[in-house]
Design a protein around this motif. Structure first.
Motif, PDB file in Angstrom:
ATOM      1  N   ARG A  49       0.833  -1.218   0.000  1.00  0.00           N
ATOM      2  CA  ARG A  49       0.000   0.000   0.000  1.00  0.00           C
ATOM      3  C   ARG A  49       0.862   1.261   0.000  1.00  0.00           C
ATOM      4  O   ARG A  49       0.680   2.162  -0.844  1.00  0.00           O
ATOM      5  CB  ARG A  49      -0.920  -0.020   1.211  1.00  0.00           C
ATOM      6  CG  ARG A  49      -1.678   1.276   1.462  1.00  0.00           C
ATOM      7  CD  ARG A  49      -2.603   1.113   2.665  1.00  0.00           C
ATOM      8  NE  ARG A  49      -3.111   2.387   3.127  1.00  0.00           N
ATOM      9  CZ  ARG A  49      -2.513   3.143   4.043  1.00  0.00           C
ATOM     10  NH1 ARG A  49      -1.362   2.741   4.587  1.00  0.00           N
ATOM     11  NH2 ARG A  49      -3.049   4.287   4.416  1.00  0.00           N
ATOM     12  N   MET A  50       1.803   1.348   0.928  1.00  0.00           N
ATOM     13  CA  MET A  50       2.656   2.528   0.998  1.00  0.00           C
ATOM     14  C   MET A  50       3.573   2.620  -0.214  1.00  0.00           C
ATOM     15  O   MET A  50       3.840   3.712  -0.728  1.00  0.00           O
ATOM     16  CB  MET A  50       3.477   2.496   2.282  1.00  0.00           C
ATOM     17  CG  MET A  50       2.655   2.673   3.550  1.00  0.00           C
ATOM     18  SD  MET A  50       1.756   4.246   3.578  1.00  0.00           S
ATOM     19  CE  MET A  50       3.112   5.416   3.536  1.00  0.00           C
ATOM     20  N   ALA A  51       4.058   1.476  -0.684  1.00  0.00           N
ATOM     21  CA  ALA A  51       4.927   1.488  -1.863  1.00  0.00           C
ATOM     22  C   ALA A  51       4.178   1.992  -3.095  1.00  0.00           C
ATOM     23  O   ALA A  51       4.710   2.775  -3.892  1.00  0.00           O
ATOM     24  CB  ALA A  51       5.489   0.089  -2.111  1.00  0.00           C
ATOM     25  N   LEU A  52       2.932   1.550  -3.253  1.00  0.00           N
ATOM     26  CA  LEU A  52       2.117   2.012  -4.382  1.00  0.00           C
ATOM     27  C   LEU A  52       1.888   3.523  -4.318  1.00  0.00           C
ATOM     28  O   LEU A  52       2.041   4.238  -5.322  1.00  0.00           O
ATOM     29  CB  LEU A  52       0.770   1.287  -4.394  1.00  0.00           C
ATOM     30  CG  LEU A  52       0.737  -0.134  -4.953  1.00  0.00           C
ATOM     31  CD1 LEU A  52      -0.603  -0.790  -4.619  1.00  0.00           C
ATOM     32  CD2 LEU A  52       0.956  -0.124  -6.452  1.00  0.00           C
ATOM     33  N   ALA A  53       1.496   4.010  -3.150  1.00  0.00           N
ATOM     34  CA  ALA A  53       1.202   5.445  -3.015  1.00  0.00           C
ATOM     35  C   ALA A  53       2.453   6.287  -3.284  1.00  0.00           C
ATOM     36  O   ALA A  53       2.388   7.330  -3.959  1.00  0.00           O
ATOM     37  CB  ALA A  53       0.645   5.731  -1.621  1.00  0.00           C
ATOM     38  N   PHE A  57       8.016   1.109  -8.284  1.00  0.00           N
ATOM     39  CA  PHE A  57       7.303   0.651  -7.089  1.00  0.00           C
ATOM     40  C   PHE A  57       5.932   0.050  -7.400  1.00  0.00           C
ATOM     41  O   PHE A  57       5.313  -0.529  -6.506  1.00  0.00           O
ATOM     42  CB  PHE A  57       7.115   1.825  -6.112  1.00  0.00           C
ATOM     43  CG  PHE A  57       8.382   2.222  -5.413  1.00  0.00           C
ATOM     44  CD1 PHE A  57       8.690   1.720  -4.166  1.00  0.00           C
ATOM     45  CD2 PHE A  57       9.282   3.088  -6.020  1.00  0.00           C
ATOM     46  CE1 PHE A  57       9.869   2.071  -3.525  1.00  0.00           C
ATOM     47  CE2 PHE A  57      10.462   3.449  -5.388  1.00  0.00           C
ATOM     48  CZ  PHE A  57      10.750   2.936  -4.145  1.00  0.00           C
ATOM     49  N   ILE A  58       5.459   0.154  -8.631  1.00  0.00           N
ATOM     50  CA  ILE A  58       4.072  -0.211  -8.895  1.00  0.00           C
ATOM     51  C   ILE A  58       3.893  -1.699  -9.157  1.00  0.00           C
ATOM     52  O   ILE A  58       3.141  -2.390  -8.458  1.00  0.00           O
ATOM     53  CB  ILE A  58       3.520   0.605 -10.081  1.00  0.00           C
ATOM     54  CG1 ILE A  58       3.736   2.107  -9.845  1.00  0.00           C
ATOM     55  CG2 ILE A  58       2.037   0.309 -10.267  1.00  0.00           C
ATOM     56  CD1 ILE A  58       3.143   2.650  -8.565  1.00  0.00           C
ATOM     57  N   PHE A  59       4.573  -2.236 -10.138  1.00  0.00           N
ATOM     58  CA  PHE A  59       4.300  -3.600 -10.590  1.00  0.00           C
ATOM     59  C   PHE A  59       4.506  -4.637  -9.485  1.00  0.00           C
ATOM     60  O   PHE A  59       3.649  -5.486  -9.229  1.00  0.00           O
ATOM     61  CB  PHE A  59       5.184  -3.925 -11.797  1.00  0.00           C
ATOM     62  CG  PHE A  59       5.010  -5.317 -12.323  1.00  0.00           C
ATOM     63  CD1 PHE A  59       3.817  -5.717 -12.892  1.00  0.00           C
ATOM     64  CD2 PHE A  59       6.044  -6.240 -12.252  1.00  0.00           C
ATOM     65  CE1 PHE A  59       3.645  -7.008 -13.375  1.00  0.00           C
ATOM     66  CE2 PHE A  59       5.887  -7.523 -12.741  1.00  0.00           C
ATOM     67  CZ  PHE A  59       4.677  -7.911 -13.301  1.00  0.00           C
ATOM     68  N   LEU A  60       5.660  -4.568  -8.807  1.00  0.00           N
ATOM     69  CA  LEU A  60       5.939  -5.559  -7.772  1.00  0.00           C
ATOM     70  C   LEU A  60       4.972  -5.445  -6.607  1.00  0.00           C
ATOM     71  O   LEU A  60       4.637  -6.448  -5.966  1.00  0.00           O
ATOM     72  CB  LEU A  60       7.383  -5.417  -7.289  1.00  0.00           C
ATOM     73  CG  LEU A  60       8.451  -5.714  -8.350  1.00  0.00           C
ATOM     74  CD1 LEU A  60       9.836  -5.393  -7.824  1.00  0.00           C
ATOM     75  CD2 LEU A  60       8.373  -7.161  -8.813  1.00  0.00           C
ATOM     76  N   SER A  61       4.496  -4.234  -6.325  1.00  0.00           N
ATOM     77  CA  SER A  61       3.512  -4.057  -5.254  1.00  0.00           C
ATOM     78  C   SER A  61       2.172  -4.672  -5.638  1.00  0.00           C
ATOM     79  O   SER A  61       1.481  -5.244  -4.788  1.00  0.00           O
ATOM     80  CB  SER A  61       3.350  -2.574  -4.933  1.00  0.00           C
ATOM     81  OG  SER A  61       4.557  -2.017  -4.444  1.00  0.00           O
TER      82      SER A  61
END
Length: 417
Positions: free
Chosen positions: A65-69, A104-108
């Motif tokens: 969640r934090m990584a995506l944001a 940060f998006i894909f792996l999250s």
């Protein structure tokens, strides 16, 4: 929950690949040569590559969640800066932020899938995540071209950046790392590792020890080369060089070139769920499917780039673009290879290492193409794209080598099982 996270990946792919169709506009806007535009793209992809492993660690340690944001916020700032840029330094800064945030998006998203679903669903969810990215990339073909022609450079990129910033705020409100009622055993079952605690146990392990543990498995190395061979050509062609190659080297009209790139991306999007379903039903075919897809795309580019006279028929070009798109879809299998061969609490790190494969190939190719183009008009894109072909052949050889090792190991372990 996966659907919300995957929608952010739609946006991320739009930002990542937007320079492909906008490359010729960027040359005119910033008065840059093709070698500098290659460096611009390589900077973005290079930073994405460098941040992939930290992003995987972030998904493991602070949660997706934090990584995506965080990633969405960085991309928002970068895209606004790119839209407002009137000089190369600001444009470089904007693309740099896009590259870092994108990592940060894909792996999250994959970590969300792993936390919320049983392990048997993972191959399909990884493939569907790839399809979500293809939907975003479709927007960078004909729709982005129309927006640039109609609304102009600044409006197109600034509006997309503002929307991305609003989505970063929505992520903090809507996304949860894992089900609220997931106890240690339940969450571990979803992760596919009954011995790992729900919170991702050894978060206290040193970072380098975590990475060494992930890379030590043959599965992670096999995943790296699979992604290198399959995703590298897809990113190279759709992120930058496909459009100029079609327009300048093959004399294809700009509108037709955008449509043909759309076909390539559509092949990725349609191929992803088909590949995911097929492998989910017959997991032992995974290696053969991946190698076959890579071999088909490599054969297509060998024909297209080595065709006598340098102008292959339209049918050859389209077939090669379709094979490249299907190969990109099959690259999603690399993450299933990495997940299956590693404990759940290092899955993000293993996925990050695998993800460096395709983008290592793309960055190397971008720089090599730009370097060859720097020799002058005689070194056209038809010749400059040959390094992509050479790198893919090397990666296919590595895939075959690791495939033989994995099959031999499986035969040794089978009697004990």
């Amino acid at each position: 929950m996966w659907g919300i996270a995957a929608s952010f990946y739609v946006v991320a792919l739009f930002h990542r690949m937007s320079l492909g169709v906008a490359s010729l506009d960027a040359q005119r806007r910033f008065d840059l040569g093709p070698d500098t535009i290659a460096a611009l793209s390589a900077l973005q992809l290079g930073l994405y590559l460098l941040m992939t492993i930290p992003a995987g660690l972030a998904a493991d340690r602070v949660g997706p969640r934090m990584a995506l944001a965080f990633g969405m916020a960085l991309m928002a700032v970068g895209e606004v800066a790119f839209g407002l840029a009137t000089s190369a330094p600001l444009a470089l800064g904007g693309r740099a932020l896009v590259g870092v945030g994108d990592a940060f998006i894909f792996l999250s998203v994959l970590r969300i899938a792993q936390n919320w679903f049983p392990a048997r669903r993972y191959p399909l969810l990884a493939a569907l995540t790839g399809m979500a990215g293809a939907i975003g990339q479709l927007g960078t073909t004909v729709p982005l071209g129309l927006a640039l022609d109609g609304a102009g450079w600044t409006a197109t990129f600034v509006v997309s950046g503002v929307v991305t910033g609003l989505l970063a705020l929505a992520c903090l409100r809507l996304v949860a790392d894992r089900p609220a009622d997931a106890g240690t055993a339940a969450a571990a079952g979803r992760d596919g590792d009954a011995t790992a605690p729900a919170t991702g146990a050894p978060a206290q392990d040193p970072i380098m020890a975590t990475l060494r543990r992930a890379w030590a498995t043959s599965a992670t190395r096999a995943a790296f080369w699979t992604h290198f061979a399959l995703m590298g050509p897809f990113v190279t062609i759709t992120a930058l060089w496909g459009y100029p190659w079609l327009v300048e080297a093959q004399s294809v009209a700009p509108g037709t070139a955008r449509a043909w790139l759309l076909v390539c991306v559509a092949a990725f999007g349609l191929g992803a769920p088909v590949v995911g379903l097929a492998v989910a039903r017959a997991p032992r075919t995974r290696g053969r499917v991946a190698f076959g897809a890579g071999a088909a795309a490599t054969a297509g580019w060998a024909l297209a780039l080595l065709w006598p006279g340098g102008h292959p028929p339209a049918a050859v070009i389209l077939a090669t673009l379709v094979a490249t798109g299907v190969g990109g879809a099959a690259a999603m299998l690399a993450f299933d290879v990495a997940r299956e061969g590693n404990p759940a609490h290092v899955a993000g790190s293993a996925g990050g290492l695998a993800n460096t494969g395709g983008f290592s190939a793309a960055v190397a190719t971008q720089l090599l193409v730009g370097w060859v183009m720097g020799f002058g008009p005689s070194a056209g894109l038809q010749t400059a794209l040959l390094p992509m072909l050479g790198l893919t052949v090397v990666a296919l050889a590595q895939m075959a080598r690791h495939g033989r090792r994995r099959r031999a190991r499986a035969r040794v372990l089978q009697p004990a099982a």
